[in-house]
Design a protein around this motif. Structure first.
Motif, PDB file in Angstrom:
ATOM      1  N   LEU A  66       0.795  -1.228   0.000  1.00  0.00           N
ATOM      2  CA  LEU A  66       0.000   0.000   0.000  1.00  0.00           C
ATOM      3  C   LEU A  66       0.829   1.281   0.000  1.00  0.00           C
ATOM      4  O   LEU A  66       0.455   2.243  -0.659  1.00  0.00           O
ATOM      5  CB  LEU A  66      -0.989  -0.003   1.168  1.00  0.00           C
ATOM      6  CG  LEU A  66      -2.228  -0.845   0.959  1.00  0.00           C
ATOM      7  CD1 LEU A  66      -3.112  -0.780   2.183  1.00  0.00           C
ATOM      8  CD2 LEU A  66      -2.997  -0.434  -0.263  1.00  0.00           C
ATOM      9  N   PRO A  67       1.949   1.350   0.718  1.00  0.00           N
ATOM     10  CA  PRO A  67       2.728   2.599   0.670  1.00  0.00           C
ATOM     11  C   PRO A  67       3.270   2.928  -0.720  1.00  0.00           C
ATOM     12  O   PRO A  67       3.593   4.082  -0.994  1.00  0.00           O
ATOM     13  CB  PRO A  67       3.880   2.341   1.639  1.00  0.00           C
ATOM     14  CG  PRO A  67       3.355   1.326   2.582  1.00  0.00           C
ATOM     15  CD  PRO A  67       2.453   0.451   1.755  1.00  0.00           C
ATOM     16  N   LEU A  68       3.351   1.957  -1.617  1.00  0.00           N
ATOM     17  CA  LEU A  68       3.852   2.207  -2.971  1.00  0.00           C
ATOM     18  C   LEU A  68       2.775   2.696  -3.928  1.00  0.00           C
ATOM     19  O   LEU A  68       3.077   3.104  -5.041  1.00  0.00           O
ATOM     20  CB  LEU A  68       4.474   0.924  -3.535  1.00  0.00           C
ATOM     21  CG  LEU A  68       5.702   0.409  -2.788  1.00  0.00           C
ATOM     22  CD1 LEU A  68       6.161  -0.902  -3.390  1.00  0.00           C
ATOM     23  CD2 LEU A  68       6.820   1.428  -2.832  1.00  0.00           C
ATOM     24  N   GLN A  69       1.504   2.672  -3.521  1.00  0.00           N
ATOM     25  CA  GLN A  69       0.419   3.040  -4.424  1.00  0.00           C
ATOM     26  C   GLN A  69       0.486   4.476  -4.934  1.00  0.00           C
ATOM     27  O   GLN A  69       0.206   4.697  -6.110  1.00  0.00           O
ATOM     28  CB  GLN A  69      -0.938   2.738  -3.786  1.00  0.00           C
ATOM     29  CG  GLN A  69      -1.198   1.261  -3.657  1.00  0.00           C
ATOM     30  CD  GLN A  69      -0.890   0.524  -4.939  1.00  0.00           C
ATOM     31  OE1 GLN A  69      -1.501   0.763  -5.972  1.00  0.00           O
ATOM     32  NE2 GLN A  69       0.090  -0.356  -4.903  1.00  0.00           N
ATOM     33  N   PRO A  70       0.834   5.469  -4.121  1.00  0.00           N
ATOM     34  CA  PRO A  70       0.961   6.823  -4.694  1.00  0.00           C
ATOM     35  C   PRO A  70       1.994   6.874  -5.827  1.00  0.00           C
ATOM     36  O   PRO A  70       1.788   7.559  -6.823  1.00  0.00           O
ATOM     37  CB  PRO A  70       1.394   7.686  -3.505  1.00  0.00           C
ATOM     38  CG  PRO A  70       0.882   6.956  -2.312  1.00  0.00           C
ATOM     39  CD  PRO A  70       0.973   5.497  -2.658  1.00  0.00           C
ATOM     40  N   TRP A  71       3.072   6.128  -5.681  1.00  0.00           N
ATOM     41  CA  TRP A  71       4.100   6.095  -6.727  1.00  0.00           C
ATOM     42  C   TRP A  71       3.534   5.509  -8.017  1.00  0.00           C
ATOM     43  O   TRP A  71       3.724   6.070  -9.088  1.00  0.00           O
ATOM     44  CB  TRP A  71       5.287   5.273  -6.246  1.00  0.00           C
ATOM     45  CG  TRP A  71       6.281   4.967  -7.327  1.00  0.00           C
ATOM     46  CD1 TRP A  71       6.471   3.769  -7.945  1.00  0.00           C
ATOM     47  CD2 TRP A  71       7.199   5.862  -7.938  1.00  0.00           C
ATOM     48  NE1 TRP A  71       7.446   3.865  -8.889  1.00  0.00           N
ATOM     49  CE2 TRP A  71       7.910   5.154  -8.904  1.00  0.00           C
ATOM     50  CE3 TRP A  71       7.477   7.205  -7.756  1.00  0.00           C
ATOM     51  CZ2 TRP A  71       8.882   5.738  -9.696  1.00  0.00           C
ATOM     52  CZ3 TRP A  71       8.459   7.785  -8.543  1.00  0.00           C
ATOM     53  CH2 TRP A  71       9.148   7.053  -9.491  1.00  0.00           C
ATOM     54  N   TYR A  72       2.804   4.397  -7.911  1.00  0.00           N
ATOM     55  CA  TYR A  72       2.210   3.791  -9.109  1.00  0.00           C
ATOM     56  C   TYR A  72       1.166   4.706  -9.732  1.00  0.00           C
ATOM     57  O   TYR A  72       1.057   4.800 -10.946  1.00  0.00           O
ATOM     58  CB  TYR A  72       1.586   2.434  -8.773  1.00  0.00           C
ATOM     59  CG  TYR A  72       2.610   1.371  -8.467  1.00  0.00           C
ATOM     60  CD1 TYR A  72       3.679   1.136  -9.333  1.00  0.00           C
ATOM     61  CD2 TYR A  72       2.526   0.607  -7.327  1.00  0.00           C
ATOM     62  CE1 TYR A  72       4.628   0.178  -9.053  1.00  0.00           C
ATOM     63  CE2 TYR A  72       3.461  -0.362  -7.040  1.00  0.00           C
ATOM     64  CZ  TYR A  72       4.509  -0.572  -7.908  1.00  0.00           C
ATOM     65  OH  TYR A  72       5.441  -1.528  -7.622  1.00  0.00           O
ATOM     66  N   ARG A  73       0.396   5.386  -8.923  1.00  0.00           N
ATOM     67  CA  ARG A  73      -0.630   6.309  -9.454  1.00  0.00           C
ATOM     68  C   ARG A  73       0.026   7.497 -10.146  1.00  0.00           C
ATOM     69  O   ARG A  73      -0.468   7.954 -11.168  1.00  0.00           O
ATOM     70  CB  ARG A  73      -1.545   6.773  -8.354  1.00  0.00           C
ATOM     71  CG  ARG A  73      -2.435   5.671  -7.879  1.00  0.00           C
ATOM     72  CD  ARG A  73      -3.714   6.251  -7.342  1.00  0.00           C
ATOM     73  NE  ARG A  73      -4.506   5.229  -6.726  1.00  0.00           N
ATOM     74  CZ  ARG A  73      -5.455   4.540  -7.354  1.00  0.00           C
ATOM     75  NH1 ARG A  73      -5.704   4.783  -8.605  1.00  0.00           N
ATOM     76  NH2 ARG A  73      -6.127   3.619  -6.724  1.00  0.00           N
ATOM     77  N   LEU A  74       1.111   8.011  -9.587  1.00  0.00           N
ATOM     78  CA  LEU A  74       1.794   9.131 -10.224  1.00  0.00           C
ATOM     79  C   LEU A  74       2.416   8.724 -11.557  1.00  0.00           C
ATOM     80  O   LEU A  74       2.435   9.505 -12.499  1.00  0.00           O
ATOM     81  CB  LEU A  74       2.869   9.699  -9.297  1.00  0.00           C
ATOM     82  CG  LEU A  74       2.355  10.492  -8.102  1.00  0.00           C
ATOM     83  CD1 LEU A  74       3.520  10.850  -7.183  1.00  0.00           C
ATOM     84  CD2 LEU A  74       1.626  11.741  -8.550  1.00  0.00           C
ATOM     85  N   ARG A  75       2.909   7.503 -11.630  1.00  0.00           N
ATOM     86  CA  ARG A  75       3.485   7.002 -12.874  1.00  0.00           C
ATOM     87  C   ARG A  75       2.418   6.628 -13.881  1.00  0.00           C
ATOM     88  O   ARG A  75       2.687   6.530 -15.065  1.00  0.00           O
ATOM     89  CB  ARG A  75       4.363   5.791 -12.593  1.00  0.00           C
ATOM     90  CG  ARG A  75       5.646   6.185 -11.897  1.00  0.00           C
ATOM     91  CD  ARG A  75       6.610   5.048 -11.736  1.00  0.00           C
ATOM     92  NE  ARG A  75       6.828   4.331 -12.957  1.00  0.00           N
ATOM     93  CZ  ARG A  75       6.820   3.000 -13.053  1.00  0.00           C
ATOM     94  NH1 ARG A  75       6.601   2.265 -12.003  1.00  0.00           N
ATOM     95  NH2 ARG A  75       7.030   2.414 -14.201  1.00  0.00           N
ATOM     96  N   GLY A  76       1.177   6.342 -13.386  1.00  0.00           N
ATOM     97  CA  GLY A  76       0.074   6.034 -14.291  1.00  0.00           C
ATOM     98  C   GLY A  76      -0.003   4.592 -14.722  1.00  0.00           C
ATOM     99  O   GLY A  76      -0.719   4.261 -15.657  1.00  0.00           O
ATOM    100  N   ALA A  77       0.742   3.699 -14.088  1.00  0.00           N
ATOM    101  CA  ALA A  77       0.717   2.293 -14.471  1.00  0.00           C
ATOM    102  C   ALA A  77       0.610   1.428 -13.234  1.00  0.00           C
ATOM    103  O   ALA A  77       0.951   1.841 -12.135  1.00  0.00           O
ATOM    104  CB  ALA A  77       1.984   1.929 -15.245  1.00  0.00           C
ATOM    105  N   ARG A  78       0.162   0.222 -13.428  1.00  0.00           N
ATOM    106  CA  ARG A  78       0.076  -0.763 -12.354  1.00  0.00           C
ATOM    107  C   ARG A  78       1.383  -1.545 -12.304  1.00  0.00           C
ATOM    108  O   ARG A  78       2.186  -1.504 -13.235  1.00  0.00           O
ATOM    109  CB  ARG A  78      -1.079  -1.743 -12.603  1.00  0.00           C
ATOM    110  CG  ARG A  78      -2.423  -1.091 -12.603  1.00  0.00           C
ATOM    111  CD  ARG A  78      -2.783  -0.742 -11.198  1.00  0.00           C
ATOM    112  NE  ARG A  78      -4.101  -0.121 -11.199  1.00  0.00           N
ATOM    113  CZ  ARG A  78      -4.689   0.343 -10.152  1.00  0.00           C
ATOM    114  NH1 ARG A  78      -4.102   0.282  -8.994  1.00  0.00           N
ATOM    115  NH2 ARG A  78      -5.859   0.899 -10.227  1.00  0.00           N
ATOM    116  N   PRO A  79       1.609  -2.296 -11.202  1.00  0.00           N
ATOM    117  CA  PRO A  79       2.869  -3.040 -11.078  1.00  0.00           C
ATOM    118  C   PRO A  79       3.128  -3.998 -12.230  1.00  0.00           C
ATOM    119  O   PRO A  79       4.258  -4.198 -12.622  1.00  0.00           O
ATOM    120  CB  PRO A  79       2.703  -3.799  -9.767  1.00  0.00           C
ATOM    121  CG  PRO A  79       1.686  -3.046  -8.998  1.00  0.00           C
ATOM    122  CD  PRO A  79       0.784  -2.402 -10.006  1.00  0.00           C
ATOM    123  N   GLY A  80       2.097  -4.582 -12.822  1.00  0.00           N
ATOM    124  CA  GLY A  80       2.272  -5.522 -13.937  1.00  0.00           C
ATOM    125  C   GLY A  80       2.536  -4.836 -15.260  1.00  0.00           C
ATOM    126  O   GLY A  80       2.762  -5.476 -16.273  1.00  0.00           O
ATOM    127  N   GLY A  81       2.463  -3.496 -15.294  1.00  0.00           N
ATOM    128  CA  GLY A  81       2.718  -2.762 -16.519  1.00  0.00           C
ATOM    129  C   GLY A  81       1.450  -2.349 -17.244  1.00  0.00           C
ATOM    130  O   GLY A  81       1.480  -1.485 -18.114  1.00  0.00           O
TER     131      GLY A  81
END
Length: 154
Positions: free
Chosen positions: A98-113
């Protein structure tokens, strides 16, 4: 809101514990003493977080923050009591993913790409449950659900 309250309570208790330990040890802190204090703080935070999120939730279906907010944790899909394994998975999920979710949202992609699915208003669609298959619900809603299902089967 309940998560923030849980974090605040955990940090408050650990801060008081570390403060009392520092007072007992004396005022002189060298580099080794500061390192030990940080290690003790991190260990106490993890232990208290585990006790609050897993052990207390197993006992009363809610962590301290959720109890204050009137929430309960249930297992999906039958609204039963979540087991130890699910609660540990949920705790680890909240601790590391969960702490990584802002980073993924800012990048615009999910962990799987893959890109997130979007609604017409360009709002992302979230999944219906978290990783461990448990949810938090209001305690009053859980009582109404139990009364309705008991009336159906009875």
């Amino acid at each position: 809101m309940a998560v923030g309250l849980d974090c605040y309570l955990c940090q408050l208790v650990v801060g008081l514990l570390v403060h009392s330990c520092l007072d007992a040890a004396g005022a002189g802190l060298g580099a080794v003493g500061a390192g030990r204090t940080v290690a003790a703080l991190a260990c106490q935070l993890l232990v208290l977080s585990f006790a609050n999120q897993v052990l207390l939730t197993m006992a009363v279906r809610a962590s301290a923050g959720k109890l204050i907010m009137g929430l309960r944790v249930i297992r999906l899909p039958d609204a039963g009591r979540p087991g130890f394994r699910r609660l540990v998975l949920r705790w680890l999920y909240g601790l590391f993913w969960l702490p990584l979710q802002p980073w993924y949202r800012l990048r615009g992609a999910r962990p799987g790409g893959e890109r997130p699915v979007e609604r017409p208003g360009r709002c992302p669609v979230e999944g219906p449950e978290d990783l461990a298959g448990v949810r938090q619900v209001r305690h009053s809603d859980l009582r109404y659900y139990r009364a309705a299902t008991a009336g159906r089967t009875g």
